[in-house]
Motif scaffolding. Structure first.
Motif, short mmCIF file in Angstrom:
data_model
loop_
_atom_site.label_atom_id
_atom_site.label_comp_id
_atom_site.label_asym_id
_atom_site.label_seq_id
_atom_site.Cartn_x
_atom_site.Cartn_y
_atom_site.Cartn_z
N GLU A 168 -3.20 -17.62 8.10
CA GLU A 168 -2.21 -18.51 7.72
C GLU A 168 -1.73 -17.82 6.26
N ILE A 202 4.12 -26.08 4.19
CA ILE A 202 3.93 -24.91 3.44
C ILE A 202 2.78 -25.17 2.79
N MET A 203 2.05 -24.09 2.19
CA MET A 203 0.93 -23.87 1.30
C MET A 203 1.65 -24.07 0.21
N LYS A 246 -8.46 -27.93 4.33
CA LYS A 246 -7.82 -26.86 4.02
C LYS A 246 -7.18 -26.42 5.24
N ALA A 247 -5.79 -26.61 5.20
CA ALA A 247 -4.82 -26.33 6.46
C ALA A 247 -3.42 -26.31 6.14
N ILE A 248 -2.65 -25.59 6.60
CA ILE A 248 -1.29 -25.51 6.45
C ILE A 248 -0.36 -26.05 7.53
N ARG A 285 2.83 -26.85 9.56
CA ARG A 285 4.17 -26.17 9.67
C ARG A 285 5.06 -27.06 10.65
N SER A 335 -0.46 -5.86 19.06
CA SER A 335 -0.35 -7.03 18.42
C SER A 335 -0.93 -6.81 16.70
N GLU A 364 -3.74 -5.60 15.49
CA GLU A 364 -5.25 -5.72 15.07
C GLU A 364 -5.81 -4.12 15.08
N VAL A 402 1.72 -17.88 3.54
CA VAL A 402 2.46 -18.81 2.71
C VAL A 402 3.75 -19.46 3.95
N PHE A 431 -5.49 -18.04 3.87
CA PHE A 431 -7.07 -17.75 4.30
C PHE A 431 -6.74 -17.64 5.99
N GLU A 436 -0.03 -16.82 12.00
CA GLU A 436 -0.10 -15.80 13.07
C GLU A 436 -1.51 -15.70 13.88
N ASP A 437 -1.22 -16.02 15.03
CA ASP A 437 -2.43 -15.96 16.03
C ASP A 437 -2.93 -14.54 15.79
N ILE A 471 -5.16 -11.87 18.06
CA ILE A 471 -5.62 -11.83 19.37
C ILE A 471 -6.65 -10.83 19.59
N LYS A 483 -6.77 -28.40 16.91
CA LYS A 483 -7.66 -29.21 16.00
C LYS A 483 -6.85 -30.22 15.40
N MET A 489 -2.01 -11.14 16.81
CA MET A 489 -1.11 -11.11 16.00
C MET A 489 0.51 -11.31 16.56
N PHE A 490 1.21 -10.44 16.25
CA PHE A 490 2.60 -10.66 16.78
C PHE A 490 3.01 -10.31 18.39
N SER A 491 2.22 -11.33 19.27
CA SER A 491 2.24 -10.97 20.53
C SER A 491 3.87 -10.89 20.83
N ASP A 492 4.51 -9.88 21.50
CA ASP A 492 5.95 -10.23 21.90
C ASP A 492 6.22 -9.72 23.29
N ILE A 547 -3.42 -28.70 14.59
CA ILE A 547 -3.03 -27.45 14.29
C ILE A 547 -3.92 -26.71 15.10
N ARG A 548 -3.35 -25.95 16.34
CA ARG A 548 -3.87 -25.20 17.11
C ARG A 548 -4.85 -25.91 17.87
N TYR A 567 4.52 -29.11 14.14
CA TYR A 567 3.22 -29.69 14.18
C TYR A 567 3.13 -31.23 14.31
#
Lengths: 481, 133
Positions: free
Chosen positions: B62, A431-432, A407-409, A411, B14, B16, B64, B42, B68-69, B71, A463, A1-4, A460-461, A414
């Motif tokens: 994902e 955006i979605m 199905k992908a968003i 940003r 992070s 999780e 709106v 999703f 976010e990845d 980890i 892919k 998630m939010f790795s900082d 996207i990442r 990209y």
């Protein structure tokens, strides 16, 4: 998630950016030269450093943290603006040695002040009361959402919502040459405006990049320019730099102006109830003046959502009353407050450009599909020569609407690839889509790939996802007049 | 702020969460994390059978406005994914520690013990998010 976590390469990158920033600032005469200890302007050095930073930015796209990318972007932006200023000064009084140090302390004070003081609009307390999630935006604490971006978005599409847009900037232009001046600094033609007319326009630069996009209101005694909040200071400097030789008086009334946008298919009955005006008589992109609680209010049938709606400008002194009465009148229409998140998704579904994303100092209005606001048949204006040439040569890239088939968003930043995976461009907003329930994007692609119906891939990442170039806008059932 | 932080889980910086059941580990995102992400649309998952090391990217959430990845908090082999979330992400908002779970990993027990020491317990995580917000 939010790795900082900060790792070594982050620090090295920061150091590298800082060293070129230092070279640029020395070259621009903002700090003393490390060699002589004196202010020495060297534009070649500055240009080399700015170019290097720009190259770094291009080469690190998609690989920077959001904050790093933002910082680098605003640094380059700041340096470029200063470069242009110094270049102009130098051309004007070449040979005259200027005491550059005079300007330095002021600049530093300004930035420090901005970092510490977050501004609030007159509606701040209402946002808190109504459960708005407040975030820093363009130096203001603004509500990004209340109950959720999707719900708010759909509420504006189906009923009516109100946006606090008091953070926007307002400049008043008066004087004998007001029209000539506005025509010189913007690419649309203010001479076309009737007594109540409003037009979408942009401040163009000599190389055809955009300083900002804006609304121009014709007033009985001049013009009102409404600019983006993030650009107020930059725009104010820019318009003041252009006024030599014009008999004009400029006033920045941004801090004295509150603004609300009432948007949605029910905006008309609601706004009629609030103001007592007969709004069927106000066409799209026209304004009216009237009074509320003894104060002047300017109303226009404009907006940034694709739905019918009105924008109201008034003194912050009556802001409390306007908000309370608006929500009182709004009960029967189920009026809801809407945050900046939905403002962004609503405008994106209409292909309305967002400055700093889809348009900026490096994009020409012709590339952005804004040819309709570029009036090349009017008198002289900044950037005209270059725009005339671009029109002949046809732009090399174009801002297009892209809908995801997978199905992908998508940003911002990209990569956009051709079906055989050639690099053909980059997403500027994505955006979605809450209305269409599909990933949608705006992005620049090489002109030869910009045809409606063309298939492209979005990376996207690492892919690749299938997408298609579609005709604007994404949302075609808007209630706007 | 009133975020739910169950006592029986371990938490990564992070955001999780990790639930251990023998050598099978369930991973999800915390109540705090789902609050920070508006309207999760999703989740993009790794393939079943993929071996992923702690600290690597396990997938992406994902929402709106942002992606976010995810980890990977502990090393292991992906044995199950929460397929519902491939289509629709709202279960994460409704029940981040239950129906909104993301991935099950099969882990090497001795490595798992070591890796779990890197993560926080509920009290530590509570302090951590208070400092962060």
């Amino acid at each position: 998630m939010f790795s900082d976590t900060i790792n070594k390469s982050d620090l090295l990158f920061k150091g590298l950016v800082a060293s070129f920033q230092d070279i640029a600032l020395q070259g621009l005469g903002k700090v003393a030269s490390h060699h002589s200890g004196k202010i020495e302007i060297n534009l070649d050095e500055a240009s080399y450093a700015i170019d290097t930073l720009t190259m770094l930015q291009e080469k690190t796209v998609n690989n920077l943290k959001e904050e790093e990318a933002r910082e680098l972007n605003s640094l380059i932006h700041y340096l470029r603006m200063n470069y242009l200023d110094v270049l102009k000064e130098n051309q004007k009084d070449s040979g005259n040695s200027r005491n550059s140090e005079d300007t330095k302390p002021n600049n530093t004070n300004n930035t420090e002040k901005k970092e510490n003081e977050m501004k609030r609009t007159p509606f701040y307390k209402f946002h808190k009361e109504m459960g708005g999630k407040l975030v820093p935006f363009a130096g203001f604490e603004m509500p990004v959402q209340y109950e959720g971006i999707n719900q708010e978005h759909l509420h504006v599409r189906n009923k009516v919502g109100v946006f606090d847009v008091s953070h926007m900037g307002e400049f008043y232009i008066k004087g004998e040459d007001a029209e000539k001046f506005v025509s010189y600094i913007t690419c649309n033609n203010p001479e076309e405006l009737g007594p109540h007319g409003v037009q979408y326009s942009a401040f163009t630069m000599p190389h055809s990049g955009l300083v900002d996009d804006l609304l121009v209101y014709k007033r009985s005694d001049g013009f009102l320019l409404v600019v983006n909040a993030a650009n107020i200071d930059k725009d104010w400097q820019w318009v003041n730099k252009q006024k030599d030789g014009f008999k004009v008086e400029l006033e920045n009334i941004s801090d004295k102006t509150a603004q609300l946008a009432i948007q949605g298919p029910l905006a008309e009955p609601l706004t009629e109830k609030l103001t007592g005006l007969k709004l069927t008589e106000v066409p799209f992109y026209e304004s009216r003046d009237f009074k509320m609680y003894g104060e002047n209010v300017l109303l226009s049938r404009t907006g940034y959502t694709g739905e019918d709606g009105f924008e109201l400008y008034f003194s912050p002194e009556i802001a409390d009353k306007v908000w309370s009465d608006l929500f009182e009148a709004g009960k029967e229409f189920n009026l809801k407050p809407i945050g900046l998140g939905a403002r962004d998704s609503l405008r994106l579904e209409m292909k309305y450009c967002l400055y700093g994303h889809d348009i900026d100092e490096t994009t020409s209005p012709l590339e952005a599909g804004l040819g309709w606001i570029v009036k090349l048949d009017k008198g002289d204006f900044i950037g005209k020569e270059v725009l005339l040439k671009q029109k002949d040569e046809k732009p090399k890239r174009k801002l297009v609407c892209i809908t995801m088939l997978d199905k992908a968003i998508p940003r911002q930043h990209y990569k956009i690839l051709s079906v055989i995976k050639e690099d053909i461009g980059e997403v500027t907003s994505g955006i979605m889509s809450p209305s269409l329930n599909k990933g949608i994007a705006l992005g620049y692609v090489k002109t030869e790939y910009s045809k409606i119906g063309n298939k492209v891939l979005i990376e996207i990442r690492d892919k690749h996802f299938e997408a298609e170039i579609v005709k604007p806008p994404f949302w075609k059932s808007g209630s706007h007049k | 702020m009133g975020y739910s932080i169950p006592d029986n889980l371990k938490y990564a910086k992070s955001h999780e969460w990790v639930k251990v059941d023998g050598n099978i580990v369930t991973v999800g995102i915390t109540d705090y994390a789902q609050h920070e992400l508006d309207s999760i649309q999703f989740v993009e998952f790794p393939g079943i059978g993929e071996e992923i090391e702690a600290g690597e990217v396990l997938g992406a959430v994902e929402a709106v406005k942002a992606a976010e990845d995810l980890i990977c908090p502990v090393s292991g082999k992906v044995v199950e994914i929460n397929e519902v979330l491939e289509e629709e992400g709202s279960a994460i908002h409704k029940d981040p520690y239950g129906a909104g779970w993301l991935v099950k990993l099969e882990c090497d027990p001795s490595l798992l013990v070591k890796e779990l020491k890197e993560h926080m317990n509920a009290t530590q995580y509570k302090d951590f998010i208070e400092k962060e917000s």
